[in-house]
Design an enzyme around this catalytic site. Structure first.
Site, PDB file in Angstrom:
ATOM      1  N   GLY A 180       0.859  -1.194   0.000  1.00 29.13           N
ATOM      2  CA  GLY A 180       0.000   0.000   0.000  1.00 29.13           C
ATOM      3  C   GLY A 180       0.889   1.236   0.000  1.00 29.13           C
ATOM      4  N   ASP A 216       0.891  -1.621  -4.734  1.00 26.50           N
ATOM      5  CA  ASP A 216      -0.369  -0.911  -4.463  1.00 26.50           C
ATOM      6  C   ASP A 216      -1.382  -1.305  -5.524  1.00 26.50           C
ATOM      7  OD1 ASP A 216      -2.359   1.290  -3.871  1.00 26.50           O
ATOM      8  OD2 ASP A 216      -0.756   1.955  -2.550  1.00 26.50           O
ATOM      9  N   ASP A 252      -3.460  -6.838  -5.398  1.00 28.51           N
ATOM     10  CA  ASP A 252      -4.339  -6.766  -4.236  1.00 28.51           C
ATOM     11  C   ASP A 252      -3.622  -7.414  -3.044  1.00 28.51           C
ATOM     12  OD1 ASP A 252      -6.257  -7.044  -2.306  1.00 28.51           O
ATOM     13  OD2 ASP A 252      -7.774  -7.927  -3.625  1.00 28.51           O
ATOM     14  N   MET A 253      -3.371  -6.610  -2.026  1.00 27.54           N
ATOM     15  CA  MET A 253      -2.580  -7.106  -0.883  1.00 27.54           C
ATOM     16  C   MET A 253      -3.263  -8.272  -0.158  1.00 27.54           C
ATOM     17  SD  MET A 253      -3.023  -3.753   1.484  1.00 27.54           S
ATOM     18  CE  MET A 253      -4.595  -3.179   2.110  1.00 27.54           C
ATOM     19  N   LYS A 288       2.797   1.504   6.047  1.00 27.01           N
ATOM     20  CA  LYS A 288       2.541   2.783   6.723  1.00 27.01           C
ATOM     21  C   LYS A 288       1.101   3.200   6.460  1.00 27.01           C
ATOM     22  CE  LYS A 288       3.643   7.642   6.244  1.00 27.01           C
ATOM     23  NZ  LYS A 288       2.495   7.942   5.365  1.00 27.01           N
ATOM     24  N   HIS A 333      -4.327   0.728  10.115  1.00 28.97           N
ATOM     25  CA  HIS A 333      -5.338   1.554  10.805  1.00 28.97           C
ATOM     26  C   HIS A 333      -6.576   1.777   9.939  1.00 28.97           C
ATOM     27  CE1 HIS A 333      -4.581   6.052   9.555  1.00 28.97           C
ATOM     28  NE2 HIS A 333      -4.478   5.259   8.522  1.00 28.97           N
TER      29      HIS A 333
HETATM   30  C1  LIG Z   1      -3.824   5.446   3.599  1.00 31.67           C
HETATM   31  S1  LIG Z   1      -2.998   5.077   2.130  1.00 31.67           S
HETATM   32  C2  LIG Z   1      -1.328   4.935   2.670  1.00 31.67           C
HETATM   33  C3  LIG Z   1      -0.322   5.182   1.568  1.00 31.67           C
HETATM   34  C4  LIG Z   1       1.144   5.099   2.042  1.00 31.67           C
HETATM   35  N1  LIG Z   1       1.453   3.853   2.691  1.00 31.67           N
HETATM   36  C5  LIG Z   1       1.473   6.267   2.919  1.00 31.67           C
HETATM   37  O1  LIG Z   1       1.258   6.184   4.128  1.00 31.67           O
HETATM   38  O2  LIG Z   1       1.915   7.308   2.408  1.00 31.67           O
HETATM   39  C6  LIG Z   1      -3.457   3.386   1.850  1.00 31.67           C
HETATM   40  C7  LIG Z   1      -2.900   2.808   0.562  1.00 31.67           C
HETATM   41  O3  LIG Z   1      -3.322   1.433   0.462  1.00 31.67           O
HETATM   42  C8  LIG Z   1      -3.666   1.172  -0.878  1.00 31.67           C
HETATM   43  N2  LIG Z   1      -4.582   0.022  -0.911  1.00 31.67           N
HETATM   44  C9  LIG Z   1      -5.877  -0.040  -0.492  1.00 31.67           C
HETATM   45  N3  LIG Z   1      -6.381  -1.271  -0.680  1.00 31.67           N
HETATM   46  C10 LIG Z   1      -5.378  -2.023  -1.228  1.00 31.67           C
HETATM   47  C11 LIG Z   1      -5.290  -3.380  -1.662  1.00 31.67           C
HETATM   48  N4  LIG Z   1      -6.330  -4.202  -1.557  1.00 31.67           N
HETATM   49  N5  LIG Z   1      -4.125  -3.819  -2.186  1.00 31.67           N
HETATM   50  C12 LIG Z   1      -3.041  -2.961  -2.307  1.00 31.67           C
HETATM   51  N6  LIG Z   1      -3.068  -1.669  -1.905  1.00 31.67           N
HETATM   52  C13 LIG Z   1      -4.219  -1.204  -1.381  1.00 31.67           C
HETATM   53  C14 LIG Z   1      -4.322   2.467  -1.334  1.00 31.67           C
HETATM   54  O4  LIG Z   1      -4.375   2.592  -2.724  1.00 31.67           O
HETATM   55  C15 LIG Z   1      -3.425   3.505  -0.672  1.00 31.67           C
HETATM   56  O5  LIG Z   1      -2.340   3.880  -1.499  1.00 31.67           O
END
Ligand SMILES: C[S@@+](CC[C@H](N)C(=O)[O-])C[C@H]1O[C@@H](n2cnc3c(N)ncnc32)[C@H](O)[C@@H]1O
Length: 363
Positions: free
Chosen positions: A202, A225, A245-246, A259, A263
């Site tokens: 992510g 991501d 997809d994580m 990061k 949460h």
């Molecule tokens: C709150 S943001 C945090 C971004 C980064 N880690 C930061 O703190 O600057 C959450 C990230 O998770 C990604 N995300 C959400 N669902 C996801 C999934 N199923 N698989 C991969 N990434 C995902 C979103 O696209 C987003 O970039």
């Protein structure tokens, strides 16, 4: 005695009224901040090169002449809340006020690499503020989030469809990542020592991973991501972008960084994701760790001399996680439950990032 009692009751009544007024109008702080950012006031004062008189500030803004007098009122509330400091001067025999920046407004300068301006713009965009009007409706229906009650879809799906919001959101995350990465590398670089490969799960548009790849040239970094987030992004020697997809599969590595990911998830999804992390670490056939950057509620934040305000900020984030996604902020007990439920053996919390901590978890 009787009159003292009446005095006491009325004083408490008025205090209670004022407390409620303050809560009703808390949004005015947010919206005044948004206005200051939209008008570019911080950069205008900075570019002036010295304390800026109000009259000069007004003439530098593209506002309607009938609104000139209102800038003083906007500046007055923002000065009161610590974004500017002011001095009274005499200019051409007239009393004038001049403004300088404070630490808080310097963090909003567009050229500051750690600028929080994109964060202000994204978090106060109507896409994210409108759901708050639906909070009580959401509590009475079975939608997973208030965001879905308002927009009829998950926030990540909304971002995938609305490129404007997607860019705004990703840029806000990138701005925060710049600030955190600088501090992390400066204060706690040993957390990355010993790892040969790292996946930032992510990781957004890769701000954090790019800085790590630069600081640790031996570290193979992957930004992982959703496909619409990493589409078209170019890697470098020791950095690559992978879309996926994580919850399905995380590329193998011996360190996994997350990061502001856990949460935003409920407990069940956190455990599922942590188990996926474990699989990814084990692929490498050796010991590895997960490095989480998130808040830990009720933990002693070193050097924090305004606990009440810090707690309020953490609780704001907790409510935000409830309204826009399905997540929450957690205390140490809640973190440890997640970590052990996913089958990890131990963890260490290092509270060195202000309201956030580094949580290392071990296989
Ligand atoms: C709150 S943001 C945090 C971004 C980064 N880690 C930061 O703190 O600057 C959450 C990230 O998770 C990604 N995300 C959400 N669902 C996801 C999934 N199923 N698989 C991969 N990434 C995902 C979103 O696209 C987003 O970039």
């Amino acid at each position: 005695m009787e009159s003292q009692n009446i005095e006491h009751v009325s004083s408490n009544l008025l205090k209670a009224q004022s407390h409620i007024w303050n809560h009703i109008f808390n949004f005015i702080n947010s919206m005044s901040l948004k206005c200051v950012v939209d008008l570019g006031i911080v950069d205008i004062i900075h570019n002036h090169g010295k304390p800026m008189p109000l009259s000069k500030l007004i003439s530098s803004l593209s506002i309607h002449p009938t609104k000139n007098d209102n800038i003083y009122r906007l500046m007055r509330i923002m000065t009161h809340s610590g974004f500017f400091s002011q001095q009274n001067i005499t200019l051409e025999n007239e009393l004038e006020i001049e403004y300088t920046l404070t630490d808080a407004s310097r963090l909003l300068l567009k050229d500051n690499p750690m600028s929080m301006t994109p964060f202000v713009q994204a978090m106060l965009d109507p896409v994210l503020t409108n759901p708050w009007h639906q909070l009580s409706t959401w509590l009475k229906n079975d939608d997973p989030t208030t965001f879905e009650t308002t927009h009829k879809m998950l926030m990540w799906d909304y971002a995938a469809r609305d490129s404007n919001f997607n860019n705004l959101f990703n840029e806000s995350m990138a701005s925060d990542a710049r600030l955190v990465t600088n501090l992390l590398i400066e204060k706690y670089r040993e957390v990355f020592i010993g790892s040969k490969s790292l996946v930032d799960v992510g990781g957004g548009t890769g701000t954090m991973a790019k800085a790590l790849a630069k600081s640790f040239p031996q570290l193979e970094c992957v930004v992982f991501d959703l496909p619409h987030v990493v589409a078209g992004l170019q890697g470098s020697d020791n950095l690559k972008y992978v879309g996926g997809d994580m919850f399905k599969e995380i590329p193998p590595a011996d360190a996994i960084l997350m990061k502001w990911i856990l949460h935003s998830l409920n407990d069940e999804k956190c455990v599922k994701l942590l188990k996926k992390c474990k699989e990814s670490l084990k692929h490498k056939g050796k010991e590895g760790k997960v490095i989480i950057i998130d808040m830990v509620l009720d933990i002693d934040q070193k050097g924090d001399n305004d606990i009440t305000k810090s707690t309020e900020t953490q609780l704001f984030f907790d409510m935000l996680m409830m309204v826009v996604v399905t997540g929450k902020e957690r205390n140490e007990k809640e973190w440890s439950n997640l970590i052990y439920s996913a089958g990890f053996c131990g963890y260490k919390i290092t509270p060195i990032l202000g309201l956030r901590s580094v949580i290392e978890i071990y296989l």
